[in-house]
Design a protein around this motif. Structure first.
Motif, mmCIF file in Angstrom:
data_model
loop_
_atom_site.group_PDB
_atom_site.id
_atom_site.type_symbol
_atom_site.label_atom_id
_atom_site.label_comp_id
_atom_site.label_asym_id
_atom_site.label_seq_id
_atom_site.Cartn_x
_atom_site.Cartn_y
_atom_site.Cartn_z
ATOM 1 N N MET A 96 0.847 -1.191 0.000
ATOM 2 C CA MET A 96 0.000 0.000 0.000
ATOM 3 C C MET A 96 0.885 1.245 0.000
ATOM 4 N N HIS A 97 0.533 2.222 -0.826
ATOM 5 C CA HIS A 97 1.328 3.444 -0.936
ATOM 6 C C HIS A 97 1.240 4.250 0.359
ATOM 7 N N LYS A 98 2.387 4.609 0.904
ATOM 8 C CA LYS A 98 2.415 5.419 2.111
ATOM 9 C C LYS A 98 2.233 6.883 1.740
ATOM 10 N N ASN A 99 1.304 7.534 2.413
ATOM 11 C CA ASN A 99 1.061 8.939 2.123
ATOM 12 C C ASN A 99 2.172 9.798 2.708
ATOM 13 N N ARG A 100 2.881 10.540 1.845
ATOM 14 C CA ARG A 100 3.980 11.388 2.295
ATOM 15 C C ARG A 100 3.577 12.860 2.349
ATOM 16 N N ASN A 101 2.280 13.075 2.430
ATOM 17 C CA ASN A 101 1.773 14.417 2.718
ATOM 18 C C ASN A 101 2.279 14.823 4.107
ATOM 19 N N LEU A 102 2.772 16.043 4.261
ATOM 20 C CA LEU A 102 3.320 16.486 5.545
ATOM 21 C C LEU A 102 2.291 16.377 6.666
ATOM 22 N N TYR A 103 1.017 16.535 6.331
ATOM 23 C CA TYR A 103 -0.027 16.397 7.349
ATOM 24 C C TYR A 103 0.024 15.008 7.987
ATOM 25 N N SER A 104 0.347 13.989 7.197
ATOM 26 C CA SER A 104 0.440 12.629 7.726
ATOM 27 C C SER A 104 1.578 12.513 8.728
ATOM 28 N N CYS A 105 2.675 13.224 8.449
ATOM 29 C CA CYS A 105 3.807 13.247 9.393
ATOM 30 C C CYS A 105 3.377 13.860 10.709
ATOM 31 N N TYR A 106 2.515 14.854 10.637
ATOM 32 C CA TYR A 106 2.090 15.565 11.829
ATOM 33 C C TYR A 106 1.018 14.828 12.636
ATOM 34 N N LEU A 107 -0.027 14.368 11.954
ATOM 35 C CA LEU A 107 -1.204 13.912 12.702
ATOM 36 C C LEU A 107 -1.667 12.491 12.415
ATOM 37 N N GLN A 108 -1.552 12.005 11.189
ATOM 38 C CA GLN A 108 -2.093 10.680 10.898
ATOM 39 C C GLN A 108 -1.243 9.590 11.548
ATOM 40 N N GLY A 109 -1.928 8.551 11.986
ATOM 41 C CA GLY A 109 -1.246 7.470 12.690
ATOM 42 C C GLY A 109 -1.083 7.761 14.161
ATOM 43 N N LYS A 110 -1.677 8.848 14.630
ATOM 44 C CA LYS A 110 -1.593 9.221 16.045
ATOM 45 C C LYS A 110 -2.977 9.149 16.698
ATOM 46 N N GLU A 111 -3.801 8.211 16.223
ATOM 47 C CA GLU A 111 -5.159 8.114 16.747
ATOM 48 C C GLU A 111 -5.188 7.887 18.257
ATOM 49 N N ASP A 112 -4.201 7.167 18.775
ATOM 50 C CA ASP A 112 -4.141 6.928 20.222
ATOM 51 C C ASP A 112 -3.873 8.218 20.996
ATOM 52 N N ASN A 113 -3.419 9.232 20.279
ATOM 53 C CA ASN A 113 -3.055 10.507 20.894
ATOM 54 C C ASN A 113 -4.167 11.548 20.790
ATOM 55 N N HIS A 114 -5.280 11.167 20.178
ATOM 56 C CA HIS A 114 -6.297 12.163 19.833
ATOM 57 C C HIS A 114 -6.886 12.892 21.040
ATOM 58 N N GLY A 115 -6.937 12.240 22.173
ATOM 59 C CA GLY A 115 -7.511 12.900 23.342
ATOM 60 C C GLY A 115 -6.537 13.797 24.067
ATOM 61 N N LYS A 116 -5.283 13.735 23.679
ATOM 62 C CA LYS A 116 -4.256 14.517 24.367
ATOM 63 C C LYS A 116 -4.297 15.977 23.930
ATOM 64 N N VAL A 117 -4.032 16.887 24.865
ATOM 65 C CA VAL A 117 -3.962 18.307 24.529
ATOM 66 C C VAL A 117 -2.709 18.566 23.701
ATOM 67 N N ALA A 118 -2.903 19.172 22.526
ATOM 68 C CA ALA A 118 -1.790 19.527 21.660
ATOM 69 C C ALA A 118 -1.406 20.992 21.834
ATOM 70 N N ILE A 119 -2.427 21.874 21.946
ATOM 71 C CA ILE A 119 -2.187 23.316 21.988
ATOM 72 C C ILE A 119 -2.879 23.917 23.211
ATOM 73 N N HIS A 120 -2.098 24.594 24.028
ATOM 74 C CA HIS A 120 -2.651 25.378 25.139
ATOM 75 C C HIS A 120 -2.680 26.834 24.704
ATOM 76 N N CYS A 121 -3.857 27.431 24.652
ATOM 77 C CA CYS A 121 -4.001 28.860 24.322
ATOM 78 C C CYS A 121 -4.622 29.550 25.521
ATOM 79 N N GLY A 122 -3.813 29.929 26.479
ATOM 80 C CA GLY A 122 -4.351 30.521 27.697
ATOM 81 C C GLY A 122 -5.239 29.526 28.417
ATOM 82 N N ASP A 123 -6.505 29.905 28.605
ATOM 83 C CA ASP A 123 -7.447 29.027 29.308
ATOM 84 C C ASP A 123 -8.092 27.999 28.390
#
Length: 509
Positions: A1-28
């Motif tokens: 299967m062709h691996k998607n080399r879109n930069l978005y995949s490097c950032y977010l795809q394959g991290k489903e186990d991490n989906h509930g984790k806070v990525a960005i804190h913007c003040g409150d």
């Protein structure tokens, strides 16, 4: 299967186990990885509904915000080319970028909408959308009404991801073509080299329109599945308050000089931190030493350019040397050559050449420039001068193109000189950078006035502020009878720098 080399995949795809984790804190407010996926999908759907297609450019001249990040990720996953611009740019500056890049849409703040629409009309850009720091605007409203399902475009990595503008001594900005692979390869190397894990928390006080803040800081966090505190701008007191909750700070040298001025900076305040990184401008040796003495932490300095991303770094584990930018990254090759292209011996000064998967493919619509930008064997000519010590550490000793770096911002003298030369009463101008303990370098204009003409310094500055971003406006204006020139008639800026550096020293004494 062709691996998607879109930069978005490097950032977010394959991290489903991490989906509930806070990525960005913007003040409150806090945004999880799932929120980033949903938000970027909404923005991608909104742009698609407006007719923006893969390969189109979207110009983002907006303030730093979570919406800014949603838009960037949306462009990546939908195959749109992201074109970030400094929101401090003035109409005359934006005119050029729009005309050159030909974007399908431009995003701006509501405050600037009227004049941006005028600039867009001149450039033939039909779509003008707004996005403010508080999450409001026409683009935000369209995204709020869009769905959260979006199929990330599958790419092989060679496709254009970002068009980032830089400039040279001619003052004409150049569009730097960065592919998904260029950015992904560089950020993966940095995550490994700097030891990023999903336990890291980064303090993000950098702009989101530069390599440093957008591709390095944000990229390392997302690639590692870590978290960050998104600050609107640098504030020493705010950063010191966040240090106990964080592990990494990336900054320009000015960050560190200003932190050292705060009484709150101490070993105890930095006890939770594992890494302080500096770049975008040379870090002065006294700042390096004083920070280590005050905090117990040794700043890690690295080197890169907009065209290459990061190319060298001091080690995470090992000696970090003051005044040195470290050694080439594991997948990057660096040569130092003389004017004939021959590699110089250790301690010899020459131009830095860089080759690797991080290096851009060329400048936008500038085939002739591209032919001179690379060597026959594929190395990019950085224009920076450096030397390498016997242990392999590299020191940057100058910039062949006379670029000034003030507070981490690139300032190109020719652009300012063109504005100065249009002012009535100015016969000639030369813009130089002089060492500054706070900004690294301050912008100084050396002017020759027309005979019998009396120039008003305040008036000159006020006029420039309507044409240039604030960081480009000279902080000091000097008047001379004539500019020093060599036998070929070229202004000798090295002599100007030495003269005014000595004058400043004499004034202090």
């Amino acid at each position: 299967m062709h691996k998607n080399r879109n930069l978005y995949s490097c950032y977010l795809q394959g991290k489903e186990d991490n989906h509930g984790k806070v990525a960005i804190h913007c003040g409150d407010r806090h945004y999880s990885y799932a929120d980033l996926a949903d938000g970027s999908a909404r923005y991608a759907n909104a742009l698609a509904d407006m007719g923006v297609s893969p390969g189109d450019r979207v110009c983002a001249c907006i303030d730093k915000s979570i919406g800014n990040i949603f838009l960037y990720l949306a462009c990546l996953r939908s195959g749109i080319v992201y074109q970030p611009l400094n929101p401090a740019f003035q109409p005359a500056e934006v005119d050029y970028y729009l005309a050159d890049a030909g974007p399908a849409a431009v995003i701006c703040s509501r405050e600037n909408e009227v004049w941006v629409r005028t600039a867009a009309r001149r450039a033939g850009v039909e779509r003008v959308l707004t996005l403010d720091r508080d999450g409001t605007g026409t683009l935000a409203a369209a995204a709020d009404a869009a769905g959260t399902e979006f199929a990330t475009r599958v790419y092989d990595g060679s496709e254009l991801a970002c068009l980032l503008y830089s400039s040279g001594t001619t003052g004409k900005p150049k569009g730097i073509k960065l592919s998904h692979d260029n950015l992904a390869a560089n950020v993966r190397t940095l995550v490994d080299l700097w030891g990023f894990t999903n336990d890291d928390v980064l303090i993000h006080a950098l702009p989101l329109f530069h390599v440093h803040g957008l591709f390095v800081a944000l990229g390392c966090v997302l690639t590692a599945g870590a978290s960050l505190h998104l600050l609107e701008k640098f504030d020493a007191d705010e950063i010191i308050c966040l240090l106990p909750e964080a592990t990494v700070l990336m900054g320009v040298p000015t960050f560190y000089t200003r932190l050292l001025q705060s009484p709150g900076l101490s070993r105890e305040a930095c006890s939770a931190m594992r890494l302080f990184i500096s770049g975008s401008a040379p870090l002065q040796e006294n700042t390096f030493n004083q920070f280590k003495q005050t905090t117990g932490h040794t700043i890690l300095e690295r080197y890169g350019t907009s065209e290459t991303g990061m190319s060298t770094s001091n080690p995470l584990h090992g000696e970090r040397r003051a005044g040195m930018v470290g050694m080439p990254l594991p997948d990057v090759m660096v040569k130092i050559v003389d004017d004939d292209g021959t590699e110089v011996a250790d301690a010899g000064i020459g131009e830095l050449l860089v080759k690797g998967p991080n290096v851009f493919s060329g400048y936008w619509n500038l085939d002739e420039v591209n032919r001179g930008a690379f060597t026959e064997d594929g190395y990019y000519r950085t224009g920076d001068l450096g030397e390498r010590d016997p242990d392999g550490y590299i020191r940057i000793v100058g910039r062949a193109r006379d670029m000034i770096i003030s507070g981490g911002e690139n300032v190109y003298p020719k652009e300012i000189e063109l504005c100065l030369d249009r002012i009535e009463g100015i016969s000639e101008s030369a813009v130089i950078g002089l060492e500054d303990t706070d900004l690294g370098e301050r912008v100084v204009a050396v002017l020759v006035a027309d005979p019998d003409c009396r120039l008003d310094e305040a008036g000159i500055v006020a006029g420039l502020k309507t044409q240039l971003a604030g960081f480009k406006v000279p902080r000091q204006i000097c008047f001379v009878e004539e500019l020093p020139r060599n036998t070929m008639g070229k202004v000798q800026k090295n002599k100007l720098r030495e003269t005014w550096k000595q004058n400043h020293k004499n004034e202090q004494e």
